[in-house]
Design a protein around this motif. Structure first.
Motif, PDB file in Angstrom:
ATOM      1  N   PRO A 249       0.703  -1.190  -0.029  1.00  0.00           N
ATOM      2  CA  PRO A 249      -0.194  -0.095  -0.066  1.00  0.00           C
ATOM      3  C   PRO A 249       0.838   1.270   0.221  1.00  0.00           C
ATOM      4  N   HIS A 250       1.940   1.316   0.324  1.00  0.00           N
ATOM      5  CA  HIS A 250       2.836   2.256   0.694  1.00  0.00           C
ATOM      6  C   HIS A 250       4.264   2.065   0.178  1.00  0.00           C
ATOM      7  N   LEU A 251       4.586   1.842  -0.924  1.00  0.00           N
ATOM      8  CA  LEU A 251       5.976   1.427  -1.465  1.00  0.00           C
ATOM      9  C   LEU A 251       7.131   2.142  -1.032  1.00  0.00           C
ATOM     10  N   ASN A 252       7.878   1.374  -0.604  1.00  0.00           N
ATOM     11  CA  ASN A 252       9.146   1.857   0.244  1.00  0.00           C
ATOM     12  C   ASN A 252      10.421   1.144  -0.183  1.00  0.00           C
ATOM     13  N   LYS A 253      11.681   1.764   0.016  1.00  0.00           N
ATOM     14  CA  LYS A 253      12.759   0.931  -0.795  1.00  0.00           C
ATOM     15  C   LYS A 253      13.249  -0.229   0.043  1.00  0.00           C
ATOM     16  N   ASP A 254      12.632  -0.487   1.176  1.00  0.00           N
ATOM     17  CA  ASP A 254      12.938  -1.875   1.877  1.00  0.00           C
ATOM     18  C   ASP A 254      11.795  -2.857   1.271  1.00  0.00           C
ATOM     19  N   ASP A 255      10.971  -2.310   0.374  1.00  0.00           N
ATOM     20  CA  ASP A 255      10.156  -3.245  -0.430  1.00  0.00           C
ATOM     21  C   ASP A 255      10.807  -3.654  -1.657  1.00  0.00           C
ATOM     22  N   GLU A 256      11.769  -3.367  -2.153  1.00  0.00           N
ATOM     23  CA  GLU A 256      12.500  -3.672  -3.198  1.00  0.00           C
ATOM     24  C   GLU A 256      13.145  -4.984  -3.280  1.00  0.00           C
ATOM     25  N   GLY A 257      12.864  -5.934  -4.238  1.00  0.00           N
ATOM     26  CA  GLY A 257      13.387  -7.036  -4.149  1.00  0.00           C
ATOM     27  C   GLY A 257      12.598  -7.934  -5.287  1.00  0.00           C
ATOM     28  N   VAL A 258      13.000  -9.107  -5.488  1.00  0.00           N
ATOM     29  CA  VAL A 258      12.353 -10.247  -6.142  1.00  0.00           C
ATOM     30  C   VAL A 258      11.231 -11.009  -5.341  1.00  0.00           C
ATOM     31  N   MET A 293      17.634   3.049   4.991  1.00  0.00           N
ATOM     32  CA  MET A 293      16.569   1.836   4.875  1.00  0.00           C
ATOM     33  C   MET A 293      17.077   0.702   5.906  1.00  0.00           C
ATOM     34  N   ASP A 294      16.010  -0.195   5.779  1.00  0.00           N
ATOM     35  CA  ASP A 294      16.439  -1.604   6.732  1.00  0.00           C
ATOM     36  C   ASP A 294      16.730  -1.375   7.902  1.00  0.00           C
ATOM     37  N   ILE A 295      15.812  -0.424   9.075  1.00  0.00           N
ATOM     38  CA  ILE A 295      16.210  -0.353  10.178  1.00  0.00           C
ATOM     39  C   ILE A 295      16.126  -1.493  11.057  1.00  0.00           C
ATOM     40  N   LYS A 296      17.106  -1.930  11.707  1.00  0.00           N
ATOM     41  CA  LYS A 296      17.102  -3.126  12.707  1.00  0.00           C
ATOM     42  C   LYS A 296      17.493  -2.586  14.108  1.00  0.00           C
ATOM     43  N   ILE A 297      16.700  -3.335  15.092  1.00  0.00           N
ATOM     44  CA  ILE A 297      17.013  -2.981  16.540  1.00  0.00           C
ATOM     45  C   ILE A 297      17.659  -4.148  17.170  1.00  0.00           C
ATOM     46  N   HIS A 298      18.957  -3.809  17.789  1.00  0.00           N
ATOM     47  CA  HIS A 298      19.584  -5.067  18.132  1.00  0.00           C
ATOM     48  C   HIS A 298      19.748  -4.990  19.791  1.00  0.00           C
ATOM     49  N   ILE A 371      18.956  17.569   4.605  1.00  0.00           N
ATOM     50  CA  ILE A 371      18.777  16.136   5.222  1.00  0.00           C
ATOM     51  C   ILE A 371      17.600  15.614   4.383  1.00  0.00           C
ATOM     52  N   SER A 372      17.976  14.107   4.591  1.00  0.00           N
ATOM     53  CA  SER A 372      16.996  13.247   3.561  1.00  0.00           C
ATOM     54  C   SER A 372      15.613  13.198   4.345  1.00  0.00           C
ATOM     55  N   LYS A 373      14.563  12.559   3.553  1.00  0.00           N
ATOM     56  CA  LYS A 373      13.169  12.163   4.404  1.00  0.00           C
ATOM     57  C   LYS A 373      13.618  11.064   5.180  1.00  0.00           C
ATOM     58  N   PRO A 374      12.956  10.934   6.392  1.00  0.00           N
ATOM     59  CA  PRO A 374      13.168   9.746   7.332  1.00  0.00           C
ATOM     60  C   PRO A 374      13.100   8.422   6.774  1.00  0.00           C
ATOM     61  N   SER A 375      13.762   7.422   7.168  1.00  0.00           N
ATOM     62  CA  SER A 375      13.334   6.234   6.629  1.00  0.00           C
ATOM     63  C   SER A 375      12.257   5.766   7.265  1.00  0.00           C
ATOM     64  N   ARG A 376      11.667   4.314   6.654  1.00  0.00           N
ATOM     65  CA  ARG A 376      10.387   3.956   7.161  1.00  0.00           C
ATOM     66  C   ARG A 376      10.646   3.494   8.799  1.00  0.00           C
ATOM     67  N   MET A 377       9.619   3.779   9.536  1.00  0.00           N
ATOM     68  CA  MET A 377      10.037   3.563  11.043  1.00  0.00           C
ATOM     69  C   MET A 377      10.309   2.130  11.416  1.00  0.00           C
ATOM     70  N   SER A 378      11.080   1.920  12.399  1.00  0.00           N
ATOM     71  CA  SER A 378      11.130   0.303  12.789  1.00  0.00           C
ATOM     72  C   SER A 378       9.586  -0.218  13.268  1.00  0.00           C
ATOM     73  N   ASP A 379       9.689  -1.496  13.709  1.00  0.00           N
ATOM     74  CA  ASP A 379       8.765  -2.109  14.627  1.00  0.00           C
ATOM     75  C   ASP A 379       8.905  -1.458  15.821  1.00  0.00           C
ATOM     76  N   PRO A 380       7.853  -1.367  16.739  1.00  0.00           N
ATOM     77  CA  PRO A 380       8.010  -0.789  18.050  1.00  0.00           C
ATOM     78  C   PRO A 380       8.695  -1.923  18.882  1.00  0.00           C
ATOM     79  N   ILE A 381       9.431  -1.237  19.735  1.00  0.00           N
ATOM     80  CA  ILE A 381      10.319  -2.133  20.757  1.00  0.00           C
ATOM     81  C   ILE A 381      10.385  -1.667  22.180  1.00  0.00           C
TER      82      ILE A 381
END
Length: 833
Positions: A249-258, A293-298, A371-381
């Motif tokens: 519904p809201h294309l983002n660079k995180d969605d790119e791929g095969v 892109m590809d925001i991860k929480i560790h 400054i760029s647009k913000p990335s897609r936000m992460s899942d809540p943690i």
């Protein structure tokens, strides 16, 4: 006038009713009570109530704070259309709240299907009228401010099928469904998509399922780069009735791929794949970079998390100076910038979080333009200690629900915990180290926490966590110097004291910035299709924690470089999609790590986009045109797909009917689709098979022909015509052309009859029944626009009409755009269904 006893009673009632939001008595209330009643210490009511209040306080303080199930759910097997109740009993302080789930998904209690009750800690879920789709695993999750626990049970609903009794015999039981192979053929599929951030993209496929059994439907599985997708905020999946659809519904660079749709059955699967590209949207400031892109929480803990991301490509923008990390507490819209100055690497520890609060994170890139647009936000943690008590255990239900379960405590004597062991650093970075250790066995009720110490420059041990108690056996130590060695040790503590210090670690050295990767090696482009090329390159000699690659493409002779991918690609091979047929391109590649992008590789050699040659598909419809008892004349239809090169050669194999061995008929190739097979045995039955050949090689073989009897033809009527073609296709008419029969019969051919039928129908109609046409073409009129038809031709002589030809390929009666009302015979305008 109130007596002291009245005052005492009112004070007690006020204390009991005024416990505050936590529901707990405090020493302040007891102190207040003592001050009011210090002159009435002999009051019997005071003494009795004070004793109970003190007991209540002590009891509350010693309770396990997290919820605990006293009675767990029990599984049930019930008949269809009957009710069932699931019971559980839970305790905890404050009183836990219980939520119900079916197969990991929250149950909608607004429907009339379920009844939920809570009677003094006894919770039950009633399914009023069970249906077969209520067969599932049900979960009760009890929560309070100190944690969560869960209990699960299965409900199996058996179908109650009533067989009618007719006369005096019983209806036999239905046979058990055996293993059935399901064949899936894709009818319509999705192609490659080239979108921009914010677009809505839908990928859909329709298919034929055979046999299509209601209780044996294939499972539709969607993947992005081999990662299984499921319904979420960013992905919507719908499947059923021979169709499957995925919507972004809201294309983002995180969605790119095969993207791959895999229809899974017991007999295997059928799959289709295509590439989805997502270009950067308009930047907030001209020349500013694209979003990370590809925001991860560790390593999320009670007061910090570690955030990582991947850098954007900078094909035309200036180099990235650094990044800002933002956080937002869930339930609010208040984004707070975490770092005051830009950080240069794609990993950042965010300290200073509030325990028990949940957060979203996002990242913005900075260059000299803005400054760029913000990335897609992460899942809540959630900022929670991973193991609040030593016995804390985390489980996950169905990928949708995180639940924490406490192990039962065993009462033990009051003593300090044992010494931790096996202290080590599973992760090191430039300015922090993540430490992990094994706690000593412990069975007491008193909470345990840990102290971490490091060797200071003076050689003395210095405590690291003076402000924050560490309850998890894993914690990150921040604010370390880059490239320096450290020693660490850890102590366990509770309210009764501290353990001995663990054995110190081996010297642990923080990382140093080693720079970006070196440039990738030689780039080679090879042909694949008429709109894509395959790019391969040598890996960089110095990968330096390589993340992936960006590929840039440019039309030969220009300097306008574009990104072929907008999300880092992991392997050193990539298919560049969406190119223009006939255009010539050059390519270059950059490697990426946490610090940014390498230098560009050398440009590839120019390569034009042309369809790669493939072998042709199989010929089909082998027809027998004549037979004299010693030879047969064969004809066949050319392959539907030539593979990009003309099919110029054919090879024929033969075998006797019921034999298994095929033998070559012709050694030199055949140039035409007409051949006389000689040296056959009269009366024998033969089968034939044909291969097509092109510059790409020998194609697939045709299916075996029908069994042809080698008996001399003596009938007086002509044999079949062959090689039908079509032109002048209109909404209500088609011009059919053909070749004359090889076998003419007892007299010369005088004319032809042309028959037609709707595709899939056996009802043939003659277009010229009143008189045969003498030439080898005929205009069939009276057709229905948009309907698919097949045709056949019968040759006639003085003895009558002979054998019909094989039916043609289907043709749709539909005018070619721009030709309506005009006749340009014999323009060949094929529209084959």
């Amino acid at each position: 006038m109130m007596t002291n006893c009245h005052i005492c009673l009112l004070t007690m009632m006020d204390a009991l009713s005024g416990q505050g939001s936590t529901g707990r008595l405090s020493f302040a209330w007891l102190s207040s009570l003592n001050r009011v009643l210090k002159k009435n210490v002999k009051c019997p009511l005071y003494l009795q109530v004070r004793k109970k209040m003190v007991e209540k306080y002590v009891r509350e303080e010693s309770m396990i704070r997290g919820p605990k199930f006293l009675t767990t759910l029990r599984s049930h097997t019930v008949w269809e259309h009957t009710p069932v109740k699931l019971y559980c009993t839970v305790e905890g302080y404050p009183t836990p709240f219980v939520k119900w789930y079916k197969d990991g998904v929250s149950i909608d209690l607004s429907s009339m299907k379920y009844n939920v009750q809570d009677i003094v800690g006894i919770h039950n879920l009633e399914i009023v009228k069970c249906e077969t789709d209520d067969t599932a695993q049900y979960t009760a999750v009890a929560s309070n401010i100190h944690g969560q626990v869960s209990t699960q049970a299965s409900v199996i609903v058996k179908s109650k099928f009533v067989y009618p009794v007719l006369l005096s015999f019983a209806v036999p039981m239905l046979p058990e469904i055996k293993y059935t192979k399901i064949n899936i053929t894709f009818l319509e599929t999705f192609g490659s998509v080239f979108g921009t951030e914010g677009d809505t993209v839908t990928l859909a496929a329709t298919m034929n399922i055979s046999p299509n059994l209601a209780n044996l439907q294939p499972e539709a599985q969607w993947f992005r780069d081999d990662h299984r997708l499921s319904d979420s905020k960013w992905v919507k999946i719908e499947s059923g009735r021979g169709e499957s659809k995925l919507t972004l519904p809201h294309l983002n660079k995180d969605d790119e791929g095969v993207y791959t749709l895999r229809m899974v059955t017991k007999g295997g699967d059928a799959a289709h794949s295509a590439f989805v590209s997502c270009a950067d949207g308009p930047p907030p400031v001209p020349g500013s970079p694209g979003a990370p892109m590809d925001i991860k929480i560790h390593d999320a803990n009670r007061d910090y998390v570690i955030v990582s991301w991947k850098p954007p490509n900078t094909t035309t923008e200036g180099p990235i100076i650094g990044y800002f990390v933002d956080r937002c507490e869930t339930g609010t819209e208040n984004w707070v910038q975490c770092n005051d100055s830009p950080i240069k690497i794609c990993k950042y520890p965010v300290p200073g979080l509030f325990e028990g609060h949940s957060y979203y994170f996002r990242v913005r890139a900075i260059n000299s333009k803005g400054i760029s647009k913000p990335s897609r936000m992460s899942d809540p943690i959630a900022a929670l200690d991973p193991t609040e008590f030593e016995r804390l255990h985390a489980i996950k239900l169905g990928g949708k629900l995180d639940v924490v379960t406490y192990y039962d405590d065993v009462e033990d004597e009051k003593k300090v915990p044992g010494t931790p062991s096996k202290l080590h650093a599973p992760e090191t970075d430039r300015t922090y180290v993540v430490l992990s250790w094994k706690p000593a066995p412990y069975h007491g009720r008193a909470p345990v926490w840990y102290y971490i110490e490091k060797v200071a420059e003076t050689g003395a041990w210095q405590r690291v966590n003076t402000q924050v108690p560490v309850r998890s056996p894993r914690y990150a130590v921040f604010d370390l110097a880059e490239g320096k060695q450290y020693l660490f040790r850890v102590l366990a503590a509770n309210m009764y004291g501290s353990s001995e210090a663990s054995e110190p670690t081996e010297p642990i050295q923080t990382q140093e910035l080693r720079g970006v990767p070196s440039a990738p090696g030689q780039v080679v482009a090879t042909r694949q299709t008429d709109t894509s090329l395959v790019i391969q390159w040598a890996e960089p000699k110095e990968p330096n924690n390589l993340i992936g690659y960006y590929i840039d493409v440019c039309v030969k002779g220009s300097k306008d470089w574009d990104s072929a991918n907008h999300k880092p690609h992991k392997s050193n091979k990539f298919v560049v999609q969406g190119l223009t047929t006939g255009e010539t391109y050059v390519f270059r590649v950059q490697a990426i790590n946490e610090l940014g992008l390498s230098d560009e590789s050398q440009e590839s050699s120019p390569l034009s986009v042309k369809a790669a040659l493939t072998i042709p598909s199989a010929p089909y419809d082998i027809a027998l045109l004549a037979c004299d008892g010693e030879s047969m004349v064969l004809n066949w239809k050319q392959p539907i797909h030539s593979g990009g090169s003309p099919v110029a050669e054919y090879y024929i194999n033969k075998r006797r009917h019921r034999e298994h061995t095929w033998r070559e008929v012709n050694i030199p190739p055949i140039k035409e689709r007409l051949f006389k097979v000689e040296h056959l045995s009269a009366g024998a039955v033969y089968e034939f098979m044909v291969y097509g050949g092109s510059l790409a090689g020998l194609g697939a073989p045709s299916a075996p022909s029908k069994a042809f009897h080698c008996d001399a033809w003596t009938m007086p009527e002509p044999g079949p015509a062959y090689d039908m073609t079509f032109c002048e296709i209109r909404d209500d008419s088609v011009v059919v052309e053909w070749k004359a029969p090889v076998y003419t019969g007892a007299s010369p051919i005088t004319g032809y009859f042309v028959d037609f039928a709707k595709k899939g129908s056996d009802e043939w109609h003659c277009s010229n029944e009143s008189h045969a046409v003498s030439h080898r073409y005929h205009k069939v009129t009276g057709l229905e626009a948009g309907v698919s038809y097949v045709f056949r031709v019968r040759a006639a002589n003085s003895e009558g009409a002979g054998k019909p030809s094989l039916a043609s390929n289907p043709v749709v009666a539909k005018a070619v755009e721009g030709t309506v009302g005009q006749t340009q015979f014999p323009m060949l305008s094929f529209n084959v269904a």
